[in-house]
Scaffold this motif. Structure first.
Motif, PDB file in Angstrom:
ATOM      1  N   LEU A 270       0.800  -1.018  -0.011  1.00 54.98           N
ATOM      2  CA  LEU A 270      -0.018  -0.015   0.089  1.00 54.98           C
ATOM      3  C   LEU A 270       0.760   1.285  -0.038  1.00 54.98           C
ATOM      4  O   LEU A 270       0.206   2.242  -0.279  1.00 54.98           O
ATOM      5  N   ASP A 271       2.057   1.100   0.495  1.00 57.07           N
ATOM      6  CA  ASP A 271       2.780   2.327   0.448  1.00 57.07           C
ATOM      7  C   ASP A 271       3.135   2.730  -0.829  1.00 57.07           C
ATOM      8  O   ASP A 271       3.393   4.213  -1.137  1.00 57.07           O
ATOM      9  N   ASN A 272       2.934   1.977  -1.878  1.00 59.70           N
ATOM     10  CA  ASN A 272       2.987   2.459  -3.344  1.00 59.70           C
ATOM     11  C   ASN A 272       2.056   3.582  -3.785  1.00 59.70           C
ATOM     12  O   ASN A 272       2.015   4.697  -4.226  1.00 59.70           O
ATOM     13  N   ALA A 273       0.624   3.361  -3.307  1.00 58.64           N
ATOM     14  CA  ALA A 273      -0.551   3.952  -3.582  1.00 58.64           C
ATOM     15  C   ALA A 273      -0.506   5.230  -2.814  1.00 58.64           C
ATOM     16  O   ALA A 273      -0.904   6.420  -3.099  1.00 58.64           O
ATOM     17  N   TRP A 274       0.075   5.276  -1.411  1.00 64.48           N
ATOM     18  CA  TRP A 274       0.094   6.152  -0.440  1.00 64.48           C
ATOM     19  C   TRP A 274       1.069   7.258  -0.966  1.00 64.48           C
ATOM     20  O   TRP A 274       0.722   8.512  -0.831  1.00 64.48           O
ATOM     21  N   ALA A 275       2.242   6.744  -1.611  1.00 58.21           N
ATOM     22  CA  ALA A 275       3.172   7.723  -1.915  1.00 58.21           C
ATOM     23  C   ALA A 275       2.695   8.792  -3.388  1.00 58.21           C
ATOM     24  O   ALA A 275       2.597   9.775  -3.469  1.00 58.21           O
ATOM     25  N   LEU A 276       1.991   7.858  -4.024  1.00 57.95           N
ATOM     26  CA  LEU A 276       1.414   8.447  -5.425  1.00 57.95           C
ATOM     27  C   LEU A 276       0.363   9.555  -4.899  1.00 57.95           C
ATOM     28  O   LEU A 276       0.255  10.571  -5.476  1.00 57.95           O
ATOM     29  N   HIS A 277      -0.455   9.249  -3.756  1.00 65.04           N
ATOM     30  CA  HIS A 277      -1.671   9.984  -3.576  1.00 65.04           C
ATOM     31  C   HIS A 277      -0.943  11.230  -2.939  1.00 65.04           C
ATOM     32  O   HIS A 277      -1.732  12.465  -3.225  1.00 65.04           O
TER      33      HIS A 277
END
Length: 323
Positions: A270-277
């Motif tokens: 989930l840190d991928n999506a968090w960083a993108l957001h």
């Protein structure tokens, strides 16, 4: 909960020659004069299927699906020649121009989210908005987590099968060890490595065991393109500069986006999506609490179908309450 739209057949199919030796399979379905969406499949190397066009209301969307270089119905199968991220971005532009599309919605999951971001950052003027699932930023830590150490600690039984083709003295760099076999002349060793690589991905893609997903990944023809092309990309850092996708987010900061990501995604944490957001203030992040990585999981399917409906109605100026 929203489910996929009923099965539909394409109204047009194309074989589009791009850079030699590649010929791309492209099809169109839905409404010819509708809002255009392009489905960008994962892998790289997985290809599209009949379900790929079913996330979209066929009465609102002109749906374009295509198989990227070397996979699905594109030829030659599992080819690594002239196969890079930049060339896939160029292929998408070739498809857009060939089909006479001015702007389109980008819909991609996993590697498809990577390619969607790379395309949008190269051609922001051609994009209405993005719907992305299972974000994969292709950072060194993302490759290391899934293919060297990290996810291995959660699935030690599946990991043992993944390791099986690689001798103990080569396990310090597993991607390179697999690449050696997947590109080597021994076809038996190549297929053994491909099955191990792709089955590992299929087994870990869902929160709950899903034999259909595992079978799809482990089918030999598909396993070969997935493993060869993924490994080719990943040993080359996906042909991206370090943190390129996050660094270049200002280029598309104005575009609307929906990010759908499973809370328990163990392929692309989930840190991928968090960083993108965090780098994309105009995006909406939907964390699906009871899902892993696969688009076929109920909560993820629901979120994607709703996002596609709502974006179409917003762009077409239709009442949102009908979605």
């Amino acid at each position: 909960m929203q489910t996929l739209y009923p099965e539909i057949k394409p109204f047009a199919r194309h074989e589009l020659a791009v850079q030699e030796p590649h010929v791309l399979y492209v099809d169109e379905s839905g409404t010819p004069d509708g809002l255009t969406v392009v489905f960008i499949h994962g892998g790289p190397g997985a290809g599209c299927d009949g379900a790929s066009r079913r996330y979209f209301d066929p009465n609102l969307y002109r749906i374009v699906t295509f198989d990227q270089r070397g996979c699905g119905r594109s030829t030659p199968h599992a080819s690594l020649e002239n196969n890079t991220t930049q060339e896939l971005v160029a292929d998408m532009e070739r498809i857009r121009e060939h089909l006479g599309i001015d702007k389109w919605v980008l819909f991609g999951g996993s590697w498809g989210s990577t390619l969607a971001l790379a395309y949008a950052q190269a051609h922001p003027e051609r994009v209405h908005g993005l719907i992305l699932r299972g974000i994969f930023l292709c950072r060194p830590q993302d490759f290391h987590w899934f293919y060297q150490e990290g996810a291995s600690r959660l699935f030690p039984d599946f990991w043992e099968d993944y390791l099986a083709p690689i001798p103990a003295d080569e396990r310090g760099d597993l991607m390179q060890a697999f690449y050696k076999r997947l590109t080597g002349p021994d076809q038996i060793a190549q297929m053994h490595a491909a099955k191990a690589w792709s089955t590992w991905e299929g087994r870990t893609a869902t929160l709950r065991p899903n034999p259909q997903v595992v079978d799809r990944f482990s089918e030999p023809h598909r396993a070969l393109s997935i493993a060869r092309i993924e490994c080719h990309y990943f040993v080359n850092n996906a042909f991206l500069a370090p943190d390129q996708l996050l660094r270049d987010m200002p280029k598309i900061a104005h575009l609307p986006g929906v990010i759908v990501h499973g809370r328990y995604d163990l392929i692309c944490p989930l840190d991928n999506a968090w960083a993108l957001h965090q780098a994309w203030p105009n995006s909406e992040l939907q964390i699906i609490r009871d899902a892993g990585h696969a688009a076929a999981e109920v909560g993820i399917t629901d979120a994607l179908v709703r996002a596609a409906d709502q974006l179409a109605r917003r762009l077409l100026d239709l009442p949102l309450e009908e979605a």
